[in-house]
Design a protein around this motif. Structure first.
Motif: not given
Length: 229
Positions: A191-196, A217-219
């Motif tokens: 699971p990852e996240l991008r914020v733009l 990255r999700m921790t």
């Protein structure tokens, strides 16, 4: 605002995202975000930009250590970035006719959006959040995004009552004419996240030349709203 469009949902199954259409994504950047900076009262220097030490280095991927178990799909409702004093509601976003993500309404600069046909935050894959950097009235929800530091926390509250917790491991500005879609949206197997948002040089009439992209990255996850750093 017309950010690049990550995966579409498969026909008849909106919960199952397709693989990204890289040929389309490579042609579009985060266009139109914050293109009204000239209306900011007293604004002279623009939003903060990531420093060289915040860039994504080869050693940052793949992530070190085991990934936490992914969460099931659930609609995200709010994003919080404690180090930037950001706490914003999220609205679902789709694509326009050109394959670009439709922007959150400009008249509500405190609102952010999530791309509804990609994985939701906490699912296995890359979730995407976008928001304006500024507006005619002043800074918008992600104005400070370029000042975010590695190791900081992003929390996304979901409708199932769980909060997906992400750790930032890179912040970069990319030229929107050469937007690296595979690097930004490609899966890492966790699971990852991008914020733009928008960033880089600004020109009246054409707006910001680049896109600020936060890699996280999700921790972990938990119920409610756990503390961040």
């Amino acid at each position: 605002m017309s950010p690049p469009g990550p995966p579409e949902a498969a026909p008849g199954n909106p919960a199952a995202p397709r693989r990204p259409r890289w040929g389309v994504l490579a042609l579009v950047g985060l266009v139109g975000l914050g293109m009204v900076r000239q209306g900011l009262t007293g604004e002279t220097t623009g939003p903060p930009q990531p420093g060289a030490g915040s860039a994504l280095f080869p050693g940052d991927l793949p992530p070190d250590g085991p990934a936490p178990p992914p969460l099931p799909r659930s609609v995200p409702s709010r994003v919080a970035i404690p180090s930037l004093d950001v706490s914003a509601p999220l609205m679902p976003l789709g694509l326009d006719g050109n394959g670009r993500i439709v922007a959150p309404p400009a008249e509500d600069p405190g609102l952010a959006g999530w791309y509804a046909n990609a994985p939701t935050p906490g699912e296995n894959g890359t979730a995407v959040l976008v928001g304006h950097v500024d507006s005619r009235s002043g800074p918008a929800v992600f104005y400070g995004l370029g000042a975010l530091e590695k190791g900081r926390t992003i929390r996304v509250t979901r409708e199932d009552g769980r909060t997906a917790v992400f750790e930032v491991y890179g912040i970069q500005v990319f030229d929107k004419r050469k937007f690296p879609s595979r690097k930004v949206y490609g899966t890492t197997g966790r699971p990852e996240l991008r914020v733009l948002t928008c960033g880089g040089p600004y020109a009246a009439g054409s707006g910001y030349a680049g896109n600020v992209v936060v890699f996280a990255r999700m921790t972990g996850s938990g119920q409610g709203d756990p503390p961040g750093r």
